[in-house]
Design a protein around this motif. Sequence first.
Motif, PDB file in Angstrom:
ATOM      1  N   UNK A 168      -0.670 -10.134  -1.016  1.00  0.00           N
ATOM      2  CA  UNK A 168      -1.093  -8.923  -0.089  1.00  0.00           C
ATOM      3  C   UNK A 168      -0.766  -7.495  -0.486  1.00  0.00           C
ATOM      4  N   UNK A 169       0.629  -7.617  -0.844  1.00  0.00           N
ATOM      5  CA  UNK A 169       1.168  -6.342  -1.391  1.00  0.00           C
ATOM      6  C   UNK A 169       0.801  -5.992  -2.864  1.00  0.00           C
ATOM      7  N   UNK A 186      -4.776  -8.524   6.821  1.00  0.00           N
ATOM      8  CA  UNK A 186      -5.356  -9.496   7.861  1.00  0.00           C
ATOM      9  C   UNK A 186      -5.736 -10.761   7.212  1.00  0.00           C
ATOM     10  N   UNK A 187      -6.427 -10.709   6.136  1.00  0.00           N
ATOM     11  CA  UNK A 187      -6.772 -11.965   5.308  1.00  0.00           C
ATOM     12  C   UNK A 187      -5.451 -12.711   5.227  1.00  0.00           C
ATOM     13  N   UNK A 223       4.142 -16.385  -1.551  1.00  0.00           N
ATOM     14  CA  UNK A 223       3.160 -15.976  -2.460  1.00  0.00           C
ATOM     15  C   UNK A 223       1.947 -15.155  -1.752  1.00  0.00           C
ATOM     16  N   UNK A 224       1.614 -15.741  -0.570  1.00  0.00           N
ATOM     17  CA  UNK A 224       0.451 -14.807   0.276  1.00  0.00           C
ATOM     18  C   UNK A 224       0.915 -13.521   0.600  1.00  0.00           C
ATOM     19  N   UNK A 225       2.388 -13.502   0.802  1.00  0.00           N
ATOM     20  CA  UNK A 225       2.773 -11.941   1.145  1.00  0.00           C
ATOM     21  C   UNK A 225       2.505 -11.026  -0.288  1.00  0.00           C
ATOM     22  N   UNK A 226       3.302 -11.730  -1.362  1.00  0.00           N
ATOM     23  CA  UNK A 226       3.245 -11.004  -2.455  1.00  0.00           C
ATOM     24  C   UNK A 226       1.879 -10.529  -3.163  1.00  0.00           C
ATOM     25  N   UNK A 246      -6.106  -1.999   2.611  1.00  0.00           N
ATOM     26  CA  UNK A 246      -4.914  -2.627   2.736  1.00  0.00           C
ATOM     27  C   UNK A 246      -4.996  -3.344   4.160  1.00  0.00           C
ATOM     28  N   UNK A 247      -5.300  -2.639   5.036  1.00  0.00           N
ATOM     29  CA  UNK A 247      -5.515  -3.276   6.385  1.00  0.00           C
ATOM     30  C   UNK A 247      -5.956  -4.787   6.431  1.00  0.00           C
TER      31      UNK A 247
END
Lengths: 202, 98
Positions: A74-75, A39-40, A69-72, A34-35
């Motif tokens: 990652x989640x 970071x990516x 979109x990037x945040x979603x 997840x970390x």
Amino acid sequence: MSSENYLRDISEIKHLMNKSSKFISLSGLSGILAGIYALIGAGFAYWLVAQSESGYLILDGKVFRLILLDLILVGFFSIGTAIYLTTKKAKKNNQKIWDSLTKRLLTSFIVPLLAGGIYIVIILNQQRYGQTGALMLLFYGLALLSASKYTLGDVKYLGYTQIIIGLICAIFPVYGFWFWVLGFGIMHIVYGTVMYFKYDKK
Amino acid sequence: MKNIILHINKAFDHRIRLGIMSILMVNEYADFNTLKELLGATDGNLASHTKSLEKVDFIKVEKQFIGRKPNTKYYATELGKQEFKKHIEALEKLIKNK
């Protein structure tokens, strides 16, 4: 009864108390991953903003939507990995994955997280962007803390850490991005590594 | 020594009963099936042990139906919690004395 019997009783009591109230199948590896995803994702967001014409984040453009979109993503990947690895570990330990304990664990985790998520969406709609990073860290920390009753010890400390980073971030909103990287990226990796060596690698 | 024996509670002097109390100490409640699975007990066995704990008011029983299925929840009472603590302390002392 001899004292050996009593000793066995006590160790059985301890075992039952832990097994019935603590979810022990959380995988350290999923924390590390997840970390890394965070970071990516942060790296990608940084690159996006640097590439854009203005060089900083404007909130109605294409860049902003890409970052959302990037945040979603990652989640999504973090949660997916956690579910996959935890199920695998639970199977290995012969533990049930979906019992009343997991339900309680998930409820106490999701309720603060969801409240925070909705709150963040609301203030984003009111064009107040400055505190987003701090709020994400804070609510995530509170969610971890509230779920930690049902897990073995260490999740609590990750929760405290996120809350503290979130509060500091609220004081210095300009550095929100870097605090986000520190909290969601680096702290997850540190925590996951500690968990991995403490519980998984035996 | 006699004093310690005095605090060993007869009501807990069985692994299933001890187990039921341990689980109810750290959980708000537990239902019949959860207890059964955790303790590896049979229906009848668990029922008779919960009944004996209920009789001395160490646990509280709440029966309800989910749809048509009976669902029984068990809670530890304040009295039960206190007695259990005393019992554990006595056990610990007993082991240390040896």
